[in-house]
Design a protein around this motif. Structure first.
Motif, PDB file in Angstrom:
ATOM      1  N   LEU A   7       0.925  -1.172  -0.002  1.00  0.00           N
ATOM      2  CA  LEU A   7       0.087   0.111  -0.122  1.00  0.00           C
ATOM      3  C   LEU A   7       0.829   1.198  -0.047  1.00  0.00           C
ATOM      4  O   LEU A   7       0.574   2.119  -0.730  1.00  0.00           O
ATOM      5  CB  LEU A   7      -1.092  -0.052   1.143  1.00  0.00           C
ATOM      6  CG  LEU A   7      -1.765   1.072   1.212  1.00  0.00           C
ATOM      7  CD1 LEU A   7      -2.843   1.237   0.146  1.00  0.00           C
ATOM      8  CD2 LEU A   7      -2.835   1.133   2.802  1.00  0.00           C
ATOM      9  N   PHE A   8       1.772   1.323   0.954  1.00  0.00           N
ATOM     10  CA  PHE A   8       2.816   2.342   0.852  1.00  0.00           C
ATOM     11  C   PHE A   8       3.504   2.487  -0.313  1.00  0.00           C
ATOM     12  O   PHE A   8       3.601   3.728  -0.796  1.00  0.00           O
ATOM     13  CB  PHE A   8       3.791   2.033   2.076  1.00  0.00           C
ATOM     14  CG  PHE A   8       4.536   3.580   2.247  1.00  0.00           C
ATOM     15  CD1 PHE A   8       4.428   4.497   2.998  1.00  0.00           C
ATOM     16  CD2 PHE A   8       5.988   3.613   1.687  1.00  0.00           C
ATOM     17  CE1 PHE A   8       5.112   5.668   3.089  1.00  0.00           C
ATOM     18  CE2 PHE A   8       6.872   4.686   1.807  1.00  0.00           C
ATOM     19  CZ  PHE A   8       6.287   5.762   2.608  1.00  0.00           C
ATOM     20  N   VAL A  52       5.251   5.716  -3.851  1.00  0.00           N
ATOM     21  CA  VAL A  52       6.302   5.639  -5.123  1.00  0.00           C
ATOM     22  C   VAL A  52       5.654   5.689  -6.524  1.00  0.00           C
ATOM     23  O   VAL A  52       5.854   6.183  -7.296  1.00  0.00           O
ATOM     24  CB  VAL A  52       6.984   4.311  -4.808  1.00  0.00           C
ATOM     25  CG1 VAL A  52       7.983   4.181  -5.973  1.00  0.00           C
ATOM     26  CG2 VAL A  52       7.901   4.237  -3.584  1.00  0.00           C
ATOM     27  N   LEU A  53       4.430   4.779  -6.559  1.00  0.00           N
ATOM     28  CA  LEU A  53       3.741   4.661  -7.983  1.00  0.00           C
ATOM     29  C   LEU A  53       2.857   5.867  -8.165  1.00  0.00           C
ATOM     30  O   LEU A  53       2.455   5.977  -9.187  1.00  0.00           O
ATOM     31  CB  LEU A  53       3.377   3.300  -7.998  1.00  0.00           C
ATOM     32  CG  LEU A  53       4.074   2.043  -7.840  1.00  0.00           C
ATOM     33  CD1 LEU A  53       3.096   0.829  -8.035  1.00  0.00           C
ATOM     34  CD2 LEU A  53       5.182   2.097  -8.810  1.00  0.00           C
ATOM     35  N   LYS A  54       2.494   6.654  -6.939  1.00  0.00           N
ATOM     36  CA  LYS A  54       1.637   7.553  -6.935  1.00  0.00           C
ATOM     37  C   LYS A  54      -0.042   7.235  -7.357  1.00  0.00           C
ATOM     38  O   LYS A  54      -0.348   7.917  -8.050  1.00  0.00           O
ATOM     39  CB  LYS A  54       2.218   9.027  -7.913  1.00  0.00           C
ATOM     40  CG  LYS A  54       3.471   9.294  -7.566  1.00  0.00           C
ATOM     41  CD  LYS A  54       3.511   9.971  -5.974  1.00  0.00           C
ATOM     42  CE  LYS A  54       5.012  10.281  -5.699  1.00  0.00           C
ATOM     43  NZ  LYS A  54       4.858  10.635  -4.356  1.00  0.00           N
ATOM     44  N   ILE A  55      -0.138   6.185  -6.847  1.00  0.00           N
ATOM     45  CA  ILE A  55      -1.659   5.537  -7.148  1.00  0.00           C
ATOM     46  C   ILE A  55      -2.454   6.312  -6.018  1.00  0.00           C
ATOM     47  O   ILE A  55      -1.978   6.509  -4.813  1.00  0.00           O
ATOM     48  CB  ILE A  55      -1.631   4.288  -7.241  1.00  0.00           C
ATOM     49  CG1 ILE A  55      -0.820   3.712  -8.384  1.00  0.00           C
ATOM     50  CG2 ILE A  55      -3.081   3.865  -7.262  1.00  0.00           C
ATOM     51  CD1 ILE A  55      -0.899   2.156  -8.405  1.00  0.00           C
ATOM     52  N   MET A  66       7.684  -8.994  -9.881  1.00  0.00           N
ATOM     53  CA  MET A  66       6.800  -8.214 -10.797  1.00  0.00           C
ATOM     54  C   MET A  66       6.242  -7.122  -9.920  1.00  0.00           C
ATOM     55  O   MET A  66       6.341  -5.895 -10.531  1.00  0.00           O
ATOM     56  CB  MET A  66       5.767  -9.105 -11.221  1.00  0.00           C
ATOM     57  CG  MET A  66       6.293  -9.980 -12.482  1.00  0.00           C
ATOM     58  SD  MET A  66       4.837 -10.871 -13.221  1.00  0.00           S
ATOM     59  CE  MET A  66       3.906  -9.525 -13.981  1.00  0.00           C
ATOM     60  N   ILE A  67       5.905  -7.387  -8.861  1.00  0.00           N
ATOM     61  CA  ILE A  67       4.943  -6.403  -8.072  1.00  0.00           C
ATOM     62  C   ILE A  67       6.089  -5.216  -7.801  1.00  0.00           C
ATOM     63  O   ILE A  67       5.608  -3.886  -7.974  1.00  0.00           O
ATOM     64  CB  ILE A  67       4.416  -6.826  -6.868  1.00  0.00           C
ATOM     65  CG1 ILE A  67       3.359  -7.901  -7.244  1.00  0.00           C
ATOM     66  CG2 ILE A  67       4.034  -5.634  -5.752  1.00  0.00           C
ATOM     67  CD1 ILE A  67       2.642  -8.729  -6.167  1.00  0.00           C
ATOM     68  N   PHE A  68       7.245  -5.471  -7.193  1.00  0.00           N
ATOM     69  CA  PHE A  68       8.036  -4.500  -6.797  1.00  0.00           C
ATOM     70  C   PHE A  68       9.021  -4.093  -7.848  1.00  0.00           C
ATOM     71  O   PHE A  68      10.143  -3.189  -7.830  1.00  0.00           O
ATOM     72  CB  PHE A  68       8.901  -5.041  -5.611  1.00  0.00           C
ATOM     73  CG  PHE A  68       7.974  -5.101  -4.456  1.00  0.00           C
ATOM     74  CD1 PHE A  68       7.477  -3.681  -3.815  1.00  0.00           C
ATOM     75  CD2 PHE A  68       7.634  -6.362  -3.924  1.00  0.00           C
ATOM     76  CE1 PHE A  68       6.839  -3.906  -2.615  1.00  0.00           C
ATOM     77  CE2 PHE A  68       6.966  -6.313  -2.833  1.00  0.00           C
ATOM     78  CZ  PHE A  68       6.439  -5.297  -2.135  1.00  0.00           C
ATOM     79  N   THR A  69       8.937  -4.325  -9.098  1.00  0.00           N
ATOM     80  CA  THR A  69       9.495  -3.780 -10.314  1.00  0.00           C
ATOM     81  C   THR A  69       8.424  -3.197 -11.248  1.00  0.00           C
ATOM     82  O   THR A  69       8.724  -3.162 -12.468  1.00  0.00           O
ATOM     83  CB  THR A  69      10.487  -4.789 -10.944  1.00  0.00           C
ATOM     84  OG1 THR A  69       9.574  -5.907 -11.672  1.00  0.00           O
ATOM     85  CG2 THR A  69      11.705  -5.293 -10.286  1.00  0.00           C
ATOM     86  N   THR A  70       7.382  -2.741 -10.674  1.00  0.00           N
ATOM     87  CA  THR A  70       6.118  -2.121 -11.462  1.00  0.00           C
ATOM     88  C   THR A  70       6.856  -0.909 -12.508  1.00  0.00           C
ATOM     89  O   THR A  70       7.369   0.193 -11.552  1.00  0.00           O
ATOM     90  CB  THR A  70       5.142  -1.819 -10.841  1.00  0.00           C
ATOM     91  OG1 THR A  70       4.424  -2.848 -10.094  1.00  0.00           O
ATOM     92  CG2 THR A  70       4.005  -0.894 -11.578  1.00  0.00           C
ATOM     93  N   PRO A  71       6.515  -0.807 -13.861  1.00  0.00           N
ATOM     94  CA  PRO A  71       6.882   0.390 -14.382  1.00  0.00           C
ATOM     95  C   PRO A  71       6.068   1.455 -13.948  1.00  0.00           C
ATOM     96  O   PRO A  71       4.647   1.328 -13.898  1.00  0.00           O
ATOM     97  CB  PRO A  71       6.619  -0.050 -15.994  1.00  0.00           C
ATOM     98  CG  PRO A  71       6.648  -1.619 -15.734  1.00  0.00           C
ATOM     99  CD  PRO A  71       6.202  -2.001 -14.600  1.00  0.00           C
ATOM    100  N   VAL A  72       6.653   2.760 -13.899  1.00  0.00           N
ATOM    101  CA  VAL A  72       5.671   3.951 -13.743  1.00  0.00           C
ATOM    102  C   VAL A  72       5.449   4.536 -15.030  1.00  0.00           C
ATOM    103  O   VAL A  72       6.229   5.076 -15.675  1.00  0.00           O
ATOM    104  CB  VAL A  72       6.482   4.743 -12.778  1.00  0.00           C
ATOM    105  CG1 VAL A  72       5.596   6.135 -12.680  1.00  0.00           C
ATOM    106  CG2 VAL A  72       7.030   4.146 -11.611  1.00  0.00           C
ATOM    107  N   PHE A  73       4.201   4.432 -15.235  1.00  0.00           N
ATOM    108  CA  PHE A  73       3.485   4.988 -16.569  1.00  0.00           C
ATOM    109  C   PHE A  73       3.201   6.440 -16.350  1.00  0.00           C
ATOM    110  O   PHE A  73       3.019   6.836 -15.158  1.00  0.00           O
ATOM    111  CB  PHE A  73       2.521   4.357 -17.188  1.00  0.00           C
ATOM    112  CG  PHE A  73       2.776   2.833 -17.385  1.00  0.00           C
ATOM    113  CD1 PHE A  73       3.303   2.251 -18.658  1.00  0.00           C
ATOM    114  CD2 PHE A  73       2.419   1.724 -16.460  1.00  0.00           C
ATOM    115  CE1 PHE A  73       3.574   1.292 -19.120  1.00  0.00           C
ATOM    116  CE2 PHE A  73       2.890   0.445 -16.950  1.00  0.00           C
ATOM    117  CZ  PHE A  73       3.426  -0.056 -18.028  1.00  0.00           C
TER     118      PHE A  73
END
Length: 465
Positions: free
Chosen positions: A51-52, A57-60, A114-121
Motif C-alpha cells: 500500500l505504501f 512511489v507509484l503515486k496511485i 513483478m510487483i516491486f518492479t512495476t513500471p511507472v507510466f
C-alpha cells in the motif's frame, strides 16, 4: 466408501519405531517449516509494503491502491477451493501436494519480483492495470503453494500434540520471514531511499530469490513425509465444498480467524504510515521492532506447545488473543518521538500473540481435518485448508482497503512526503488501522473462541466410519 486413504509407502523414516512411529522426524519438520519463510516473506512484504509502495512511489490514489489489493483477493474466491480440491483429487503414488509446491514456488517468486518492479507510466490507470495483473499472479502463486503446503501436517501424523509440534517449527520460519519483511526490508528502504523506485526493485529481486529458495527446500525436504493418496472414486467438488460448511468446529475456527486477521491485516497496512506520520520516526525503528518480534516469537513457540499440553489448545489460544488485544490498544497511548524501548515492548507482545495464535489455530485446523476423516472416512485436507487460506487472504484484502479509504477521508496527499502529513485526522486514520479496528476485532474473536469444543477427549471419542 472412502475416497481417500492413508499411505505409509514412502515414509521409510517412520519404520520400526514402535509406539513412537507417530513422531515426525525433525528433518521433515525443519524442511517443511522452511517453506513458511517464503510464505511469510511473500505475504508480510505485500501486506506491509504494497500500500505504501503504490501510494508513495507509484503515486496511485490511496482508495484505488486499496481497491487493487481488494479486487485481487476476490480472485481467490475461485482459486482457493479449486486448488484445494485439485490437490485432494490428484492420483499419484507419491505425495499429491508436492508438485503444487514446486509450481507454486516458481510463480510466487516471479510475481513478487513483478510487483516491486512495476513500471511507472505517465497515467496512473496504466500503472494500476500492471499492478492488478501482477497482484493476480501473486494471488494465484500463493494459493498454488500455500493451500497444498498447509494440507500436509494433517497427513504427517495422527498424534494430537505432535501436530502442534510440527507447527511450532513452522512458526520459527514464519518469524524469520517476518524479520526479513518487517525489519530488513524497511532498513534497506531507509538506507536506499524509501520513495525511490530502485529501492523496491532491489527488494523485489532479492526477495523473489529468497522465496524461491525456501519454498524449494520445503518441496525437496518432504519427499519422505507421510501422505494420503486418492482412491479411484473421485469426490464431487461441490459436495466436498458443501460438506466443509456443515462442520461446526471448522465454522467456529474460521470465524475466529476472520475477525482476528482483519485486525492483523489493517495493522500491517497502516504500520509504516503510523511510524512516519503519528510517531514521526523513520523506518529504521522498524528494524528494532522486527528483530524483537522475530526473536520473541522463536522463543515463545516451544513454550506455546508446552503450555497447550498442560491447559489445552483453546486456552493457549486465549492467551495469545489476550496479548493481541492489549498490545493493539496500547498504540493509542503512543505519540510523536515514542521511545524505541516502548516500541520494542509492543513488538514482544505482538510476537507472543502471533506465536500462540498461529500455532494453535493451525494445530486446531489439523485436528478438525482428522476428526472429520475419522467420522466420515473421507479425507478433505485440501478443501478444508483452501477455505482457511481464503479467510486469511480475504481479510488481507479488506485491511489495506479500510486503511486506504480512511487515509483518503482524512485528506492524505500522495504528492507530499509522508512525514509532512501529520494532522490529527491522519493520526486517527492510521490508529484505526493499528489500534481501534484490531483491538475490537480481537475482542470479537476471543468471544467466538470461547465456544470452541473440539479438544483431545472429543476427538478420541469420534465414531470411526
Amino acid at each position: 466408501m472412502s475416497s481417500i486413504e492413508l499411505s505409509d509407502a514412502p515414509a521409510k523414516a517412520y519404520k520400526d519405531k514402535g509406539e513412537h512411529s507417530h513422531l515426525v522426524p525433525k528433518s521433515v519438520k525443519v524442511s517443511w517449516g522452511a517453506g513458511a519463510l517464503g510464505v511469510a516473506l511473500l505475504m508480510n512484504a505485500i501486506g506491509s509494503l504494497a500500500l505504501f509502495y503504490m501510494v508513495g512511489v507509484l503515486k496511485i490514489d490511496p482508495v484505488l491502491a486499496g481497491s487493487l489489493i481488494f479486487v485481487t483477493k476476490l480472485f481467490d474466491v475461485a482459486t482457493d477451493p479449486i486448488v484445494g480440491s485439485w490437490s485432494d483429487r490428484v492420483k499419484s503414488e507419491t505425495s499429491r501436494r508436492r508438485p503444487f509446491l514446486f509450481a507454486g514456488a516458481i510463480v510466487s517468486a516471479l510475481s513478487f519480483a513483478m510487483i516491486f518492479t512495476t513500471p511507472v507510466f505517465g497515467n496512473q490507470l496504466f500503472t494500476a492495470a500492471y499492478v492488478l495483473v501482477a497482484m493476480m499472479i501473486y494471488a494465484f502463486g500463493y494459493t498454488l503453494f500455500n493451500v497444498p503446503y498447509m494440507s500436509m501436517p494433517s497427513e504427517m501424523t495422527p498424534d494430537y500434540h505432535e501436530r502442534s509440534s510440527i507447527h511450532s517449527y513452522r512458526m520459527v520460519f514464519v518469524s524469520l520471514g517476518g524479520l526479513l519483511a518487517g525489519a530488513v526490508a524497511p532498513f534497506m528502504l531507509e538506507k536506499m531511499g524509501r520513495t525511490e523506485w530502485s529501492s523496491y526493485a532491489t527488494i523485489g529481486v532479492l526477495g523473489g530469490g529468497t522465496i524461491l529458495l525456501f519454498m524449494m527446500i520445503a518441496w525437496a525436504g518432504t519427499a519422505k513425509a507421510r501422505f494420503t493418496v486418492a482412491q479411484k472414486e473421485t469426490p464431487k467438488v461441490l459436495a466436498e465444498v458443501g460438506h466443509v460448511f456443515t462442520n461446526r468446529h471448522f465454522i467456529r475456527l474460521i470465524c475466529v480467524k476472520l475477525t482476528q486477521l482483519l485486525g492483523v491485516a489493517s495493522s500491517q497496512a497502516a504500520m509504516i504510515f503510523f511510524i512516519l506520520n503519528a510517531l514521526q520516526r523513520d523506518l529504521t525503528v522498524m528494524t528494532y521492532y522486527g528483530i524483537t518480534l522475530s526473536l520473541t516469537a522463536i522463543i515463545a513457540s516451544p513454550i506455546c506447545v508446552r503450555i497447550s499440553r498442560k491447559i489445552g489448545k483453546k486456552f493457549a489460544y486465549t492467551i495469545g488473543s489476550s496479548f493481541f488485544i492489549l498490545t493493539c490498544l496500547s498504540w493509542m497511548l503512543a505519540g510523536p518521538g515514542e521511545p524505541t524501548w516502548a516500541i520494542m515492548l509492543r513488538a514482544a507482545g505482538t510476537a507472543i500473540a502471533m506465536s500462540f495464535n498461529v500455532i494453535m489455530a493451525m494445530s486446531m485446523l489439523t485436528d478438525i481435518i482428522n476428526y472429520d476423516a475419522e467420522k466420515n472416512g473421507i479425507r478433505r485436507e485440501g478443501v478444508f485448508t483452501s477455505f482457511y487460506s481464503f479467510a486469511e487472504k480475504f481479510t488481507y484484502a479488506f485491511g489495506p482497503l479500510i486503511v486506504g479509504v480512511a487515509l483518503s477521508i482524512a485528506g492524505f496527499d500522495k504528492d507530499l512526503p509522508a512525514e509532512a502529513m501529520q494532522s490529527p485526522a491522519i493520526r486517527h486514520a492510521v490508529l484505526l488501522g493499528v489500534s481501534y479496528l484490531p483491538g475490537f476485532m480481537g475482542l470479537v474473536s476471543l468471544i467466538i473462541l470461547l465456544g470452541y469444543k473440539l479438544d483431545k477427549e472429543v476427538q478420541a471419542e469420534a465414531p470411526k466410519s
